[in-house]
Each structure stands twice: as C-alpha cells, then as structure tokens.
Enzyme design. Sequence first.
Site, short mmCIF file in Angstrom:
data_model
loop_
_atom_site.label_atom_id
_atom_site.label_comp_id
_atom_site.label_asym_id
_atom_site.label_seq_id
_atom_site.Cartn_x
_atom_site.Cartn_y
_atom_site.Cartn_z
CG HIS A 129 -2.18 -0.82 0.99
ND1 HIS A 129 -3.14 -0.49 0.05
CD2 HIS A 129 -2.61 -1.96 1.59
CE1 HIS A 129 -4.11 -1.40 0.09
NE2 HIS A 129 -3.81 -2.31 1.01
CG ASP A 159 -2.65 5.29 -2.96
OD1 ASP A 159 -1.86 4.44 -3.35
OD2 ASP A 159 -3.54 5.04 -2.11
#
Length: 402
Positions: A129, A159
């Site tokens: 992540h 992200d």
Amino acid sequence: MASPPLAGLRILEMAGIGPGPFCGMMLADHGAEVIRVERPGASGLTEAARDPLLRSRRTIMLDLKKPEAIAAVRRIAATCDGLIEGFRPGVMERLGLGPEALLADNPKLVYGRMTGWGQTGPLASEPGHDIDYIAISGTLHALGEAGRKPVAPMNLVGDFGGGGMMLAFGMLAAILSAQATGQGQVVDCAMTDGSAVLASMIWGFRGMGRWSAARGTNLLDGGAHFYDTYETADGKWIAVGAIEPQFYAALRQVMGLDGAEWEAQFAPASWPRLKADLADRFKLRTRDAWVSAFEGHEACIAPVLGFDEAIAHPHNVARATFVTAGGVTQPAPAPRYSVSATVPPRMADAPDGAAILAEAGFTAAVAPLGTAVTADPAVAAAGTAVLSRLGLGRVGRVRAVL
C-alpha cells in the site's frame, strides 16, 4: 465556451481503487472521454455516485471471466488513445488483455500501468500500500517530528501525487508522442518511483549538505521555528511559513520578537528554543485573532482549516475551489485555463454499456454476458446474431444493458 483541453481523447479504464481512478478523474476533468470497465457487483451505484474519483465517466459492466467480454474490451480498446490498469503484473496478460495483444490491435495505444512497486524489480509481484511504497523511496523517513516516528501523510504522496498524477502526466506525454510518431507504448508508473520524484528538491538539499537525515530538524519539515504549525488559545492551529527575510521581519514585528537570537534566523542550534517561545506566544490568542493581527503584514501566516471550514473560506469561495455535484461537496477540477474549460463534475450514474458497445461495433441494445439482465427474448436473440456476425460466437446467454 471553449472546449476542454483534452477533448477528443478516449481512455479505457479498468476499474481499480485509488491512484488508477484518480488518473481517470484527472483526464476526465480536463475533457477526455473515460470509459470505466467495472466487474458485475463490484460496487453499488449508490456508493459510486458519492465517490469523486469516479466522476465524469461512462461505465460498462463486463465479466472478464467470459471470453466474449474480453473480446469486447479489445474491441473498445482499439478505439481508444489510452488504457489505464492497476492490477498486479501479469494479470492483464493472463486475461488476454496485455500490452502485446492490445498494441497489436491498436499500434497507437498508450498502455498505462499503475502499480506500487512497478512492473519489474524484486518486489514487483508483492502486495503493498501507499505507506509501503513511500517507505522504500526514502520519503516516509523524512516525514514527522523530531525524535518521533515517521508519520504517514494519508495516502497523498504515494497513491495520488507519486501515482495517479504521475500516471496522468506520463500518459499524456506518451499520447503526444503517439500522435506525432504513430507508435504507442507502455507507461510503467510505480509509486516508489513517483514518490521519490516528488522529493527531488529535498534530494537536492541533501546533495548540497543542507538536509539532515534526522527528521523534524530541517528547514521545511517543521524543524525551523519560522516554518511550522502552532496551537492557539482555542485549541486550533496556525501555519507559519515566514522563510524569506521580509516575511520573517513581519512575523517578528507582529509578535514583538526582539533580540539577537531572533535576528539569527538561520541558526539551527537556536530553533528548538525559539519554537518553544513561539508556541507559548501563540497560545495567548485564538486562531482567528492571530489571523486578524497578521492581516496586511505579509508574514506568510494562514489558519489551519478543517474540511468544513475550507469549503467556507472566502478565498476558496471566490475561486470556486469546491463544488457540489450529486449532493457531494468535492474539489473542483484543477488547474484552470485562460481559454479552455474543465468539465463540471458529474457523479457516477447507471452503466451505459449498450451505447459503448454500439460505438465499438455491437448493436446499441446488446452487451456481452456480465451486464445487467433483460428478460426480452427478442433482444437476446438479436444480441446472439450480432455476436455471431462479429465472430465472437455464443457463450451462454446474451444480456442487454438496462
């Protein structure tokens, strides 16, 4: 009104979460037609309709376990300038939708791949992540207070900044190249790479010997007394960014900061003491009282606002920084253009797979297995005939989009 700057571009987006949809949102905001391929039952319409990352798209539901759905994706991709996918390396190849196949169909296609680790390297196939990706790029280590643990900056750096935004840039660069040369290509966007690029200025400071490895002790990481946040009397916070001499002078003037130690602005040894002094001083007034006190002094001071306050701030209101669409308040498209227009956000609505497939050569009323169901036997029969003419054959029942 002038056309959006990306009007005329067509992008196929394989549904995912986080950076891939953010890239799709950016392209759609600026005028590209973005078609999102969703799996049946992957997310409810109500949930999607409240997600700004999915705004301003067209959507088709396809079951990629079915060969006719794969054929439909290939047919649509052949009409597109670019494709966005965020699966682990090898997944699209196993589906028969890898770059080799799709660029054979459409040599000008730009194939955008969004992953955390990238398509190559020893970690390429590992899960992860945002926090993991920015950890190995060195960026996470630099974030946090002195003597404390590294602090994750939500998932903004990996992200969205180092991922989705970087992919949008890379795809547009490759599309410009394809338009000039006729040759498409793969864009391998890794959040590890992107988060490292975002820290380029800090790497420059490091190379000049102006950045310490000890987090929270440097000019821009909260180490300096003139570049930090301070709590105020009402438990709120004020942001101080008085780096340049004129701004620092204004800070000193308003707060009455006299003495030789205050004059030695760039003496790191004194920063902890001066920060403690400023912390005590800022607690003497409320946040808004300090904002009023600094008004007109050009000291680079701003209130730290929560989301609700940010929406109502006069500057944001004047620039329409936030808009409401489908009952959801969200950031407006950015940046702005002097001639071109951005696309007013339109929240996700019902899939329009029939129209999308019609544009790719299917009948306007019929879609492959995996889309919404109709009980109309005439439509199903027509769909079977269309698939047969396209050479896709009949696999199970053909279902029409409602």
